[in-house]
Design a protein around this motif. Structure first.
Motif, PDB file in Angstrom:
ATOM      1  N   SER A  12     -39.101   7.312 -44.834  1.00 23.69           N
ATOM      2  CA  SER A  12     -40.284   6.764 -44.038  1.00 23.69           C
ATOM      3  C   SER A  12     -41.566   6.585 -44.689  1.00 23.69           C
ATOM      4  O   SER A  12     -42.399   5.633 -44.667  1.00 23.69           O
ATOM      5  CB  SER A  12     -40.546   7.888 -42.778  1.00 23.69           C
ATOM      6  N   SER A  48     -32.410   2.759 -44.237  1.00 24.67           N
ATOM      7  CA  SER A  48     -33.678   2.857 -44.235  1.00 24.67           C
ATOM      8  C   SER A  48     -34.140   3.757 -43.098  1.00 24.67           C
ATOM      9  O   SER A  48     -33.745   3.259 -42.236  1.00 24.67           O
ATOM     10  CB  SER A  48     -34.212   1.257 -44.142  1.00 24.67           C
ATOM     11  N   VAL A  52     -39.110   4.888 -36.485  1.00 24.36           N
ATOM     12  CA  VAL A  52     -40.265   5.651 -35.514  1.00 24.36           C
ATOM     13  C   VAL A  52     -41.725   5.386 -35.940  1.00 24.36           C
ATOM     14  O   VAL A  52     -42.654   4.968 -35.317  1.00 24.36           O
ATOM     15  CB  VAL A  52     -39.834   7.156 -35.486  1.00 24.36           C
ATOM     16  N   GLU A 131     -30.075   5.418 -38.238  1.00 25.09           N
ATOM     17  CA  GLU A 131     -29.455   6.193 -37.136  1.00 25.09           C
ATOM     18  C   GLU A 131     -29.701   5.574 -36.021  1.00 25.09           C
ATOM     19  O   GLU A 131     -30.895   4.847 -35.792  1.00 25.09           O
ATOM     20  CB  GLU A 131     -29.923   7.532 -37.130  1.00 25.09           C
ATOM     21  N   ASP A 133     -31.137   5.814 -33.057  1.00 26.61           N
ATOM     22  CA  ASP A 133     -31.921   6.718 -32.379  1.00 26.61           C
ATOM     23  C   ASP A 133     -31.876   6.766 -31.043  1.00 26.61           C
ATOM     24  O   ASP A 133     -32.082   7.797 -30.334  1.00 26.61           O
ATOM     25  CB  ASP A 133     -33.478   6.884 -33.000  1.00 26.61           C
ATOM     26  N   THR A 207     -38.586  13.207 -42.865  1.00 26.34           N
ATOM     27  CA  THR A 207     -37.880  14.209 -41.556  1.00 26.34           C
ATOM     28  C   THR A 207     -37.535  15.317 -42.176  1.00 26.34           C
ATOM     29  O   THR A 207     -37.818  16.589 -41.675  1.00 26.34           O
ATOM     30  CB  THR A 207     -36.791  13.505 -41.046  1.00 26.34           C
TER      31      THR A 207
HETATM   32  N1  GLU Z   1     -34.009   7.271 -37.956  1.00 28.30           N
HETATM   33  C1  GLU Z   1     -35.474   7.797 -38.246  1.00 28.30           C
HETATM   34  C2  GLU Z   1     -36.237   6.424 -38.309  1.00 28.30           C
HETATM   35  O1  GLU Z   1     -35.856   5.449 -38.656  1.00 28.30           O
HETATM   36  C3  GLU Z   1     -35.554   8.531 -39.459  1.00 28.30           C
HETATM   37  C4  GLU Z   1     -34.944   9.905 -39.719  1.00 28.30           C
HETATM   38  C5  GLU Z   1     -35.200  10.311 -41.337  1.00 28.30           C
HETATM   39  O2  GLU Z   1     -36.117   9.786 -41.929  1.00 28.30           O
HETATM   40  O3  GLU Z   1     -34.443  11.107 -41.716  1.00 28.30           O
HETATM   41  O4  GLU Z   1     -37.551   6.721 -38.122  1.00 28.30           O
END
Ligand code: GLU
Length: 371
Positions: A12, A48, A52, A131, A133, A207
């Motif tokens: 991120s 990627s 969020v 993921e 989410d 994260t």
């Molecule tokens: N799936 C979450 C996202 O795309 C990220 C999880 C992570 O950064 O490990 O924001």
């Protein structure tokens, strides 16, 4: 550094450096690296993060740490933004795969993911995984994309995993406290001391921080996958990799681990059925290392489902020749046995796979082991 198929995990902190929507600041250099790899004949899968963060300013929230449903809504809207952002850096098409740990634990879904990735790569499409989410409640969650990337590397049978974030790698001590702290270029054994050093090397938006990166590296190297933690915010890093250098921390893959996977297939997985093959299929499997096509199947016994392990025999000599994971259930295989792969759709109404057992999911039994 030599590699043929790599998973690149982008954190991120690179997709959304200020955690307020997507940015192209770091992605351009990463995309250029991926394009150069593809042009050199390498296959790349992207994992990627950032959905969020990318959706954060589009969903009303009053707290610095929004509730899970609010984050899920942010991910849903941010995922679109993030995908659009990635696509603008590539001439080749990108594709989206949203998966959960639950999907990877389910044999049939695991095979579907594996097959989808294989076909996307064969077509020069860039798979971009995140993921899912929206549906990832606690027991379905991988929880962090570092571990998800290691699992994707396993499913896709990648030989390398690059974990990109805004830190240079693993340091012996916290470089914010001790500016002289040394970056560890190579780690051959992951033990508690490595986790302790990782605690000293955290970044701000990710994260899981460094701990989940080490966990991911541990999963990957155990399975023969070379793993690197690299600073994706520094364009020089990619130049160095392309020149064969190591600009971050390299976790060395365990020797013989690839063989260990075949070992696991051969010795640990219980077979739920038997497939008898014609002479042509036997030759193709043994001599050419080919996949098993439905056309080479003469007889099937046992009740197995797609994703189960089966034993393969030469129908004429009744000799045991291989073991593998079936793409089809025994019922479906009985309907397509002896038929050309092009006929599968007509017979079954769909064609999840042109092969009955893919060569990557098969281990041929040496003659010396039979007697
Ligand atoms: N799936 C979450 C996202 O795309 C990220 C999880 C992570 O950064 O490990 O924001």
């Amino acid at each position: 550094m030599k590699f043929n198929r790599a998973v690149i995990k982008v954190g991120s902190a690179l997709v959304s450096p200020d955690a307020k929507g997507c940015s192209g600041k770091y992605l351009l250099a990463i995309a250029r690296f991926i394009t150069e790899c593809q042009q050199a004949g390498k296959e790349i899968i992207l994992v990627s993060s950032g959905s969020v963060a990318a959706g954060r300013n589009l969903i009303t929230h009053g707290s610095p740490n929004p509730s899970i449903p609010t984050k899920q809504a942010m991910a849903a809207v941010g995922q679109m933004k993030m995908m659009a952002n990635w696509q603008r850096f590539f001439d080749v098409p990108c594709s989206q795969l949203l998966i959960t740990h639950g999907d990877l634990k389910d044999r049939q879904r695991y095979i579907s993911i594996k097959n989808t990735l294989r076909i996307l790569l064969e077509n020069g499409v860039i798979p971009i995984v995140n993921e899912n989410d929206t549906v990832a409640t606690d027991e379905l969650k991988v929880g962090d994309n570092d571990n998800l990337a290691a699992l994707v590397a396993l499913v896709s049978e990648a030989d390398s995993l690059f974990i990109l974030s805004d830190v240079n790698g693993v340091y012996q001590q916290d470089p914010r406290i001790n500016p002289q702290a040394k970056l560890l270029p190579e780690i051959t054994k992951i033990d508690q001391s490595v986790y302790a050093m990782a605690g000293a090397t955290n970044n701000h938006i990710a994260t899981g921080g460094m701990k989940t990166k080490i966990q991911a590296a541990e999963k990957a190297v155990e399975n023969g996958i070379e793993t690197f933690i690299l600073n994706g915010s520094n364009g020089d890093v990619f130049e160095k990799i392309l020149r064969g250098g190591n600009p971050g921390t390299h976790f060395v893959a365990q020797q013989g681990a690839m063989r260990a996977r075949k070992h696991w297939l051969k010795h640990t997985l219980k077979s739920n059925g038997k497939i008898m093959l014609d002479a042509g299929a036997v030759q193709a499997l043994i001599k050419k290392g080919a996949s098993l096509l439905p056309s080479g199947i003469v007889r099937i016994s046992g009740e197995f489902t797609a994703g189960d392990c089966v034993d393969l025999y030469d129908a004429s000599s009744e000799q045991y020749i291989a073991k593998g994971i079936s793409q089809y259930s025994y019922r479906d295989l009985q309907r397509i046995q002896g038929q050309k792969s092009d006929e599968i759709t007509t017979i079954l109404g769909c064609c999840p796979s042109k092969v009955a057992i893919h060569r990557d999911d098969m281990v041929v039994i040496e003659k010396s082991e039979i007697n």
